[in-house]
Design a protein around this motif. Structure first.
Motif, PDB file in Angstrom:
ATOM      1  N   THR A 137       0.808  -1.223   0.000  1.00 47.63           N
ATOM      2  CA  THR A 137       0.000   0.000   0.000  1.00 47.63           C
ATOM      3  C   THR A 137       0.841   1.272   0.000  1.00 47.63           C
ATOM      4  OG1 THR A 137      -0.197  -0.048   2.423  1.00 47.63           O
ATOM      5  CG2 THR A 137      -1.914  -1.168   1.154  1.00 47.63           C
ATOM      6  N   LEU A 138       2.154   1.143   0.226  1.00 51.08           N
ATOM      7  CA  LEU A 138       3.027   2.315   0.152  1.00 51.08           C
ATOM      8  C   LEU A 138       3.500   2.564  -1.274  1.00 51.08           C
ATOM      9  CD1 LEU A 138       5.333   2.264   3.308  1.00 51.08           C
ATOM     10  CD2 LEU A 138       3.458   3.813   2.794  1.00 51.08           C
ATOM     11  N   SER A 139       4.013   1.507  -1.908  1.00 50.11           N
ATOM     12  CA  SER A 139       4.548   1.647  -3.260  1.00 50.11           C
ATOM     13  C   SER A 139       3.503   1.420  -4.340  1.00 50.11           C
ATOM     14  CB  SER A 139       5.696   0.657  -3.466  1.00 50.11           C
ATOM     15  OG  SER A 139       5.206  -0.682  -3.438  1.00 50.11           O
ATOM     16  N   HIS A 140       2.319   0.895  -3.929  1.00 50.47           N
ATOM     17  CA  HIS A 140       1.246   0.524  -4.866  1.00 50.47           C
ATOM     18  C   HIS A 140       1.670  -0.633  -5.776  1.00 50.47           C
ATOM     19  CE1 HIS A 140      -1.320   4.461  -4.605  1.00 50.47           C
ATOM     20  NE2 HIS A 140      -0.907   4.029  -3.416  1.00 50.47           N
ATOM     21  N   GLN A 141       2.705  -1.363  -5.357  1.00 49.27           N
ATOM     22  CA  GLN A 141       3.143  -2.519  -6.140  1.00 49.27           C
ATOM     23  C   GLN A 141       2.235  -3.709  -5.852  1.00 49.27           C
ATOM     24  OE1 GLN A 141       6.739  -5.227  -5.308  1.00 49.27           O
ATOM     25  NE2 GLN A 141       7.533  -3.763  -6.786  1.00 49.27           N
ATOM     26  N   VAL A 142       1.850  -4.415  -6.894  1.00 51.67           N
ATOM     27  CA  VAL A 142       0.987  -5.580  -6.761  1.00 51.67           C
ATOM     28  C   VAL A 142       1.698  -6.790  -7.351  1.00 51.67           C
ATOM     29  CG1 VAL A 142      -1.218  -6.627  -7.443  1.00 51.67           C
ATOM     30  CG2 VAL A 142      -1.119  -4.194  -6.847  1.00 51.67           C
ATOM     31  N   LYS A 143       1.701  -7.886  -6.586  1.00 53.81           N
ATOM     32  CA  LYS A 143       2.257  -9.149  -7.076  1.00 53.81           C
ATOM     33  C   LYS A 143       1.153 -10.200  -7.075  1.00 53.81           C
ATOM     34  CE  LYS A 143       7.066  -8.586  -5.559  1.00 53.81           C
ATOM     35  NZ  LYS A 143       8.131  -9.184  -4.714  1.00 53.81           N
ATOM     36  N   VAL A 144       1.063 -10.934  -8.154  1.00 53.43           N
ATOM     37  CA  VAL A 144       0.104 -12.025  -8.265  1.00 53.43           C
ATOM     38  C   VAL A 144       0.879 -13.311  -8.511  1.00 53.43           C
ATOM     39  CG1 VAL A 144      -1.892 -12.934  -9.512  1.00 53.43           C
ATOM     40  CG2 VAL A 144      -1.651 -10.471  -9.172  1.00 53.43           C
ATOM     41  N   ARG A 145       0.733 -14.247  -7.578  1.00 53.69           N
ATOM     42  CA  ARG A 145       1.471 -15.508  -7.632  1.00 53.69           C
ATOM     43  C   ARG A 145       2.975 -15.256  -7.817  1.00 53.69           C
ATOM     44  NH1 ARG A 145      -3.455 -16.034  -9.754  1.00 53.69           N
ATOM     45  NH2 ARG A 145      -2.799 -15.163 -11.746  1.00 53.69           N
ATOM     46  N   GLY A 146       3.471 -14.246  -7.090  1.00 53.42           N
ATOM     47  CA  GLY A 146       4.896 -13.935  -7.069  1.00 53.42           C
ATOM     48  C   GLY A 146       5.387 -13.038  -8.184  1.00 53.42           C
ATOM     49  N   GLU A 147       4.537 -12.743  -9.164  1.00 51.48           N
ATOM     50  CA  GLU A 147       4.948 -11.915 -10.295  1.00 51.48           C
ATOM     51  C   GLU A 147       4.327 -10.518 -10.199  1.00 51.48           C
ATOM     52  OE1 GLU A 147       7.095 -12.854 -12.666  1.00 51.48           O
ATOM     53  OE2 GLU A 147       7.342 -14.838 -11.751  1.00 51.48           O
ATOM     54  N   LYS A 148       5.130  -9.499 -10.517  1.00 54.93           N
ATOM     55  CA  LYS A 148       4.614  -8.130 -10.511  1.00 54.93           C
ATOM     56  C   LYS A 148       3.600  -7.952 -11.638  1.00 54.93           C
ATOM     57  CE  LYS A 148       8.810  -5.920  -8.737  1.00 54.93           C
ATOM     58  NZ  LYS A 148       9.899  -4.955  -9.066  1.00 54.93           N
ATOM     59  N   VAL A 149       2.525  -7.265 -11.334  1.00 55.26           N
ATOM     60  CA  VAL A 149       1.566  -6.894 -12.372  1.00 55.26           C
ATOM     61  C   VAL A 149       1.395  -5.377 -12.334  1.00 55.26           C
ATOM     62  CG1 VAL A 149       0.317  -9.078 -12.353  1.00 55.26           C
ATOM     63  CG2 VAL A 149      -0.411  -7.254 -10.823  1.00 55.26           C
ATOM     64  N   TYR A 150       1.140  -4.802 -13.474  1.00 58.43           N
ATOM     65  CA  TYR A 150       1.046  -3.350 -13.573  1.00 58.43           C
ATOM     66  C   TYR A 150      -0.402  -2.958 -13.815  1.00 58.43           C
ATOM     67  CZ  TYR A 150       6.050  -3.840 -13.757  1.00 58.43           C
ATOM     68  OH  TYR A 150       7.340  -4.166 -13.438  1.00 58.43           O
ATOM     69  N   LEU A 151      -0.968  -2.255 -12.854  1.00 53.97           N
ATOM     70  CA  LEU A 151      -2.367  -1.871 -12.889  1.00 53.97           C
ATOM     71  C   LEU A 151      -2.509  -0.368 -13.119  1.00 53.97           C
ATOM     72  CD1 LEU A 151      -3.679  -3.844  -9.762  1.00 53.97           C
ATOM     73  CD2 LEU A 151      -3.428  -4.665 -12.116  1.00 53.97           C
ATOM     74  N   THR A 152      -3.612   0.004 -13.730  1.00 55.85           N
ATOM     75  CA  THR A 152      -3.934   1.431 -13.814  1.00 55.85           C
ATOM     76  C   THR A 152      -4.330   1.905 -12.414  1.00 55.85           C
ATOM     77  OG1 THR A 152      -6.287   1.096 -14.236  1.00 55.85           O
ATOM     78  CG2 THR A 152      -4.805   1.100 -16.151  1.00 55.85           C
ATOM     79  N   ASN A 153      -4.372   3.195 -12.219  1.00 54.40           N
ATOM     80  CA  ASN A 153      -4.739   3.741 -10.919  1.00 54.40           C
ATOM     81  C   ASN A 153      -6.133   3.273 -10.485  1.00 54.40           C
ATOM     82  OD1 ASN A 153      -4.227   5.451  -8.619  1.00 54.40           O
ATOM     83  ND2 ASN A 153      -5.682   6.912  -9.498  1.00 54.40           N
ATOM     84  N   THR A 154      -7.071   3.254 -11.433  1.00 53.04           N
ATOM     85  CA  THR A 154      -8.433   2.819 -11.107  1.00 53.04           C
ATOM     86  C   THR A 154      -8.472   1.329 -10.776  1.00 53.04           C
ATOM     87  OG1 THR A 154      -9.403   4.530 -12.507  1.00 53.04           O
ATOM     88  CG2 THR A 154     -10.803   2.662 -11.955  1.00 53.04           C
ATOM     89  N   GLU A 155      -7.753   0.522 -11.544  1.00 56.48           N
ATOM     90  CA  GLU A 155      -7.703  -0.919 -11.270  1.00 56.48           C
ATOM     91  C   GLU A 155      -7.128  -1.182  -9.881  1.00 56.48           C
ATOM     92  OE1 GLU A 155      -7.032  -2.180 -15.965  1.00 56.48           O
ATOM     93  OE2 GLU A 155      -5.362  -2.218 -14.541  1.00 56.48           O
ATOM     94  N   TYR A 156      -6.065  -0.437  -9.546  1.00 55.78           N
ATOM     95  CA  TYR A 156      -5.450  -0.598  -8.223  1.00 55.78           C
ATOM     96  C   TYR A 156      -6.438  -0.234  -7.116  1.00 55.78           C
ATOM     97  CZ  TYR A 156      -2.558   0.308  -4.144  1.00 55.78           C
ATOM     98  OH  TYR A 156      -2.062   0.316  -2.858  1.00 55.78           O
ATOM     99  N   LYS A 157      -7.152   0.872  -7.283  1.00 53.04           N
ATOM    100  CA  LYS A 157      -8.116   1.300  -6.260  1.00 53.04           C
ATOM    101  C   LYS A 157      -9.238   0.277  -6.080  1.00 53.04           C
ATOM    102  CE  LYS A 157      -7.577   6.341  -6.663  1.00 53.04           C
ATOM    103  NZ  LYS A 157      -8.264   7.596  -7.073  1.00 53.04           N
ATOM    104  N   ILE A 158      -9.703  -0.292  -7.181  1.00 57.08           N
ATOM    105  CA  ILE A 158     -10.757  -1.305  -7.097  1.00 57.08           C
ATOM    106  C   ILE A 158     -10.255  -2.523  -6.335  1.00 57.08           C
ATOM    107  CG2 ILE A 158     -12.135  -2.954  -8.435  1.00 57.08           C
ATOM    108  CD1 ILE A 158     -12.254  -0.793 -10.651  1.00 57.08           C
ATOM    109  N   LEU A 159      -9.070  -3.008  -6.711  1.00 53.45           N
ATOM    110  CA  LEU A 159      -8.511  -4.195  -6.058  1.00 53.45           C
ATOM    111  C   LEU A 159      -8.281  -3.938  -4.574  1.00 53.45           C
ATOM    112  CD1 LEU A 159      -7.365  -7.071  -6.316  1.00 53.45           C
ATOM    113  CD2 LEU A 159      -5.140  -6.039  -6.864  1.00 53.45           C
ATOM    114  N   LEU A 160      -7.696  -2.775  -4.231  1.00 47.79           N
ATOM    115  CA  LEU A 160      -7.412  -2.451  -2.831  1.00 47.79           C
ATOM    116  C   LEU A 160      -8.700  -2.323  -2.016  1.00 47.79           C
ATOM    117  CD1 LEU A 160      -5.229  -1.776  -0.736  1.00 47.79           C
ATOM    118  CD2 LEU A 160      -5.473   0.633  -1.384  1.00 47.79           C
TER     119      LEU A 160
END
Length: 224
Positions: A137-160
């Motif tokens: 939640t600090l860096s807004h970095q998201v990992k799925v099954r150990g791999e980094k994924v790059y989300l748009t700002n809106t996608e990140y907000k929805i997921l969070l």
């Protein structure tokens, strides 16, 4: 439990370090060659690497450079070289700390504990759901099954928003209100498009999503 990789070609040294760290409750793995160290690093997830600078097959500097291309794991370098330039070179290639040989094992244990205290603080800013999903939640970095994924700002907000409220069901309008600036009530179906794009990035099977689930006629919920 924190995982530590101990790398030194002198087996007596690695066994002594391991014994002290095992006693503290850490999970330790030992490598006596550079090749083993690289293989273990790539096959496992470590929180700390204690790395000897002088190895017979691959130097500690080379191993450090290889690791830094793939990870920011904390590295404590063990070295018999005490010149300022040698120490500076070590920091320049990516090690985080230096311990000069001969050293007091108790001091090394204290330095490891200091690393883990820092990690404990950082981990408070990380939402982790088994091995499926990790959100920093600090860096807004998201990992799925150990791999980094790059989300748009809106996608990140929805997921969070969904991940922070795993038991709550959100209808489209509420998700729009919380995640999309200047949303329009008549365009609540736009959230479906965002979730479709998000699922393509995070789900193994978009037809049978596990992370973001649909409750037909109601809305969406977090599935992990």
């Amino acid at each position: 439990m924190f995982n530590i990789l101990i790398v030194d070609d002198e087996e007596k040294i690695t066994q002594v370090i391991k014994a002290y760290l095992d006693k503290e409750g850490y999970n330790c793995k030992v490598a006596n060659t550079g090749i083993d160290a690289i293989n273990y690093f790539r096959e496992n997830e470590f929180d700390l690497i204690i790395l000897d600078r002088m190895l017979p097959d691959i130097s500690g500097e080379e191993i450090c450079e290889i690791i830094r291309k793939e990870s920011m794991v904390h590295i404590i370098m063990l070295t018999a070289k005490t010149e300022d330039e040698d120490v500076i070179d070590g920091f320049n290639i990516g090690c985080d700390d230096y311990v000069c040989k001969p050293f007091n094992v108790k001091e090394l244990v204290l330095r490891a504990k200091a690393v883990f205290r820092k990690l404990d603080v950082e981990n408070k800013d990380i939402l982790k759901f088994s091995d499926e999903l990790e959100i920093n939640t600090l860096s807004h970095q998201v990992k799925v099954r150990g791999e980094k994924v790059y989300l748009t700002n809106t996608e990140y907000k929805i997921l969070l928003t969904l991940a922070k409220n795993p038991k709550k069901i959100f209808d489209r309008e509420r998700l729009l209100e919380l995640t999309v600036e200047e949303y329009y009530e008549k365009m609540d179906r736009i959230i479906d498009a965002h979730i479709k794009n998000l699922r393509q990035k995070i789900e193994l099977d978009t037809k049978k999503p596990k992370i973001i689930q649909t409750l037909y006629g109601v809305g969406y919920k977090f599935g992990l």
